[in-house]
Design an enzyme around this catalytic site. Structure first.
Site, PDB file in Angstrom:
ATOM      1  N   TYR A 176      -0.044 -18.708   0.807  1.00  0.00           N
ATOM      2  CA  TYR A 176      -1.450 -18.672   1.202  1.00  0.00           C
ATOM      3  C   TYR A 176      -1.884 -20.078   1.618  1.00  0.00           C
ATOM      4  O   TYR A 176      -2.362 -20.873   0.811  1.00  0.00           O
ATOM      5  CB  TYR A 176      -2.336 -18.167   0.059  1.00  0.00           C
ATOM      6  CG  TYR A 176      -1.981 -16.802  -0.476  1.00  0.00           C
ATOM      7  CD1 TYR A 176      -1.205 -15.902   0.255  1.00  0.00           C
ATOM      8  CD2 TYR A 176      -2.426 -16.392  -1.730  1.00  0.00           C
ATOM      9  CE1 TYR A 176      -0.894 -14.648  -0.247  1.00  0.00           C
ATOM     10  CE2 TYR A 176      -2.121 -15.140  -2.240  1.00  0.00           C
ATOM     11  CZ  TYR A 176      -1.338 -14.279  -1.493  1.00  0.00           C
ATOM     12  OH  TYR A 176      -1.025 -13.035  -2.008  1.00  0.00           O
ATOM     13  N   LEU A 189     -10.110  -2.891  -1.309  1.00  0.00           N
ATOM     14  CA  LEU A 189     -11.204  -2.593  -0.381  1.00  0.00           C
ATOM     15  C   LEU A 189     -10.720  -2.588   1.070  1.00  0.00           C
ATOM     16  O   LEU A 189     -11.520  -2.654   2.004  1.00  0.00           O
ATOM     17  CB  LEU A 189     -12.343  -3.600  -0.556  1.00  0.00           C
ATOM     18  CG  LEU A 189     -13.041  -3.568  -1.925  1.00  0.00           C
ATOM     19  CD1 LEU A 189     -14.106  -4.658  -2.014  1.00  0.00           C
ATOM     20  CD2 LEU A 189     -13.649  -2.204  -2.216  1.00  0.00           C
ATOM     21  N   LYS A 226     -19.868  -3.029   3.740  1.00  0.00           N
ATOM     22  CA  LYS A 226     -20.613  -4.110   4.397  1.00  0.00           C
ATOM     23  C   LYS A 226     -20.164  -4.370   5.831  1.00  0.00           C
ATOM     24  O   LYS A 226     -20.706  -5.245   6.493  1.00  0.00           O
ATOM     25  CB  LYS A 226     -20.455  -5.406   3.585  1.00  0.00           C
ATOM     26  CG  LYS A 226     -21.043  -5.298   2.180  1.00  0.00           C
ATOM     27  CD  LYS A 226     -20.711  -6.521   1.357  1.00  0.00           C
ATOM     28  CE  LYS A 226     -21.216  -6.362  -0.069  1.00  0.00           C
ATOM     29  NZ  LYS A 226     -20.741  -7.424  -0.957  1.00  0.00           N
ATOM     30  N   ALA A 255     -12.480 -13.013  -3.289  1.00  0.00           N
ATOM     31  CA  ALA A 255     -13.866 -13.498  -3.295  1.00  0.00           C
ATOM     32  C   ALA A 255     -13.874 -14.903  -2.703  1.00  0.00           C
ATOM     33  O   ALA A 255     -13.064 -15.740  -3.083  1.00  0.00           O
ATOM     34  CB  ALA A 255     -14.429 -13.512  -4.712  1.00  0.00           C
ATOM     35  N   GLN A 261     -19.727 -12.765  -4.379  1.00  0.00           N
ATOM     36  CA  GLN A 261     -18.634 -11.788  -4.294  1.00  0.00           C
ATOM     37  C   GLN A 261     -17.864 -11.732  -5.608  1.00  0.00           C
ATOM     38  O   GLN A 261     -17.471 -10.661  -6.069  1.00  0.00           O
ATOM     39  CB  GLN A 261     -17.686 -12.156  -3.145  1.00  0.00           C
ATOM     40  CG  GLN A 261     -18.273 -11.956  -1.761  1.00  0.00           C
ATOM     41  CD  GLN A 261     -17.364 -12.477  -0.658  1.00  0.00           C
ATOM     42  OE1 GLN A 261     -16.317 -13.078  -0.922  1.00  0.00           O
ATOM     43  NE2 GLN A 261     -17.763 -12.251   0.588  1.00  0.00           N
TER      44      GLN A 261
END
Length: 335
Positions: free
Chosen positions: A65, A223, A231, A297, A302
Site C-alpha cells: 500500500y 462496501l 453515498k 477510513a 468515516q
C-alpha cells in the site's frame, strides 16, 4: 437510547491463535494513497487514532500500500498505543528482488509475487521497522506465489512465530486448494478475501473449507469500494488513478440498482438509528464463516461510522429483509 450504541463492540478470535480483536477492522489500503488518488498523512493519522478511540482494535496494512507508506503512517499513528491494537500486515509483493512472478509495475518498476523464505525473512524486518514495533500480531501472505511451495512459505512463517516476530499466520487471495495446503503445512489462523453483498462467490468456494478447519475469514471491500456505502450517487465522478474510474461495477445501471437496494433497507437502518453503510457492514459480519470485516477510513468521521457497525446486532427478520432486497436488486449486477 441510540440503538447503534446499545451493544459492546463485537470481538472475535483470529482462528486458533488466542488473539481476540474487534470484528470491525480498519483497512489501510486507501491510506497508502496508491490507486486511491493520493493520501493526506495528517488526516490518515487522525482516522487511525479515531478508529482506536471508537473501539476498533484490528488494524490491517501491507507494504504494497504505497510501497511502505501505509505502514509508516500506521506506525506513526499507533506510537504510544501499540498495546491497544491487534496489528496485521503482509508479505509476498516484493520490489527488492525479481524472483517469483511479475505481478505489476509501480512507478515504472516491477513488483513480483514471491513467498520464498529469503524474502519473507527480509520483508518482516522492513515491516517491523516501518511500523515501529517488535512484533506483528497477524502476518499474511498477500498474494499467492506459484513458484514457491506453500511448505517453504509456512516453514518461514512458523520460524518467525517461534522467534516471536509474528503471533499468527494468515493468507490472502487464496483458492480452496491453497487453504488446504496451508492447513496441512502448519497453523493457518485466517484468510483475507474480498467479500461483499455484490461479491459472494466465496460462500461456495472458501467458507466450507474454513469452517471445517477453524480458519477465520477477514473480509475486505465489504462496501465494494464504496459502491454499497449509500453515498455514491449517479453524479459522482472518479479521476486520476482512482481504480473505480473504469470499473464496470460502478456503471450507471449498477448505481441505480444499488440505490434501489438502499431504499429497501432504509427501514432497517432507521430502526437502528444507523446509516445504510453500517447496516451493510453488520449484515456482512452475520454471514456464516465471515469473522471480521475490514473497512477503510480516510478521516475521523468515516472511522467512527465504521466502528458503530460493530455494535449493531441485526435480528433474523432483518437479515431476511436485507437478503430479499439483495436478491431482487443485486442480481445480474455488472462487473
Amino acid at each position: 437510547m441510540d440503538a447503534v450504541l446499545s451493544n459492546d463492540m463485537l470481538t472475535r478470535e483470529i482462528g486458533n491463535s488466542g488473539i481476540r480483536a474487534s470484528a470491525i477492522g480498519l483497512g489501510t489500503w486507501a491510506i497508502g494513497g496508491w490507486m486511491w488518488g493520493g493520501t493526506i498523512e495528517a488526516a490518515s493519522i487522525r482516522a487511525i487514532q479515531a478508529s482506536i478511540d471508537n473501539g476498533i482494535t484490528l488494524i490491517d496494512t501491507a507494504p504494497a500500500y504505497g510501497q511502505g507508506l501505509s505502514e509508516e503512517i500506521v506506525g506513526k499513528a499507533i506510537k504510544g498505543r501499540r498495546d491497544e491494537i491487534v496489528l496485521a500486515t503482509k508479505c509476498g509483493l516484493v520490489w527488492h528482488t525479481q524472483k517469483g512472478n511479475h505481478f505489476f509495475d509501480y512507478d515504472g518498476a516491477p513488483v513480483h509475487r514471491y513467498l520464498g523464505k529469503d524474502a519473507i525473512v527480509y520483508e518482516v524486518e522492513q515491516s517491523l521497522k516501518r511500523l515501529g514495533t517488535d512484533v506483528i500480531d497477524h502476518y499474511i501472505t498477500h498474494w499467492q506465489d506459484p513458484t514457491t511451495s506453500i511448505d517453504e512459505t509456512m516453514e518461514a512463517l512458523e520460524q518467525l512465530k517461534t522467534q516471536g516476530k509474528i503471533r499468527s499466520i494468515g493468507a490472502s487471495n487464496t483458492s480452496p486448494q491453497d487453504v488446504a495446503q496451508y492447513v496441512q503445512a502448519g497453523q493457518l489462523d485466517a484468510i483475507q478475501e474480498e467479500y461483499s453483498m455484490v461479491k459472494r462467490d466465496l460462500e461456495q468456494s472458501l467458507v466450507p473449507v474454513c469452517l471445517e478447519n477453524k480458519v477465520s475469514i477477514l473480509s475486505y471491500s465489504s462496501l465494494a469500494l464504496g459502491l454499497l456505502s449509500g453515498k455514491i450517487g449517479p453524479d459522482r465522478q472518479f479521476g486520476g488513478d482512482d481504480q473505480r474510474k473504469d470499473n464496470p461495477r460502478f456503471s450507471m445501471a449498477n448505481r441505480e440498482k444499488v440505490a434501489a437496494l438502499m431504499q429497501a433497507i432504509e427501514p432497517v437502518a432507521d430502526h437502528h438509528s444507523a446509516t445504510k453503510a453500517q447496516i451493510i457492514i453488520a449484515w456482512t459480519l452475520q454471514q456464516p464463516g465471515i469473522t471480521f470485516s475490514l473497512c477503510g477510513a480516510r478521516n475521523e468521521q468515516q472511522a467512527a461510522e465504521n466502528a458503530k457497525a460493530g455494535r449493531l446486532r441485526l435480528n433474523a427478520a432483518e437479515i431476511e429483509t436485507i437478503n430479499a432486497a439483495a436478491a431482487v436488486h443485486l442480481t445480474n449486477l455488472d462487473g
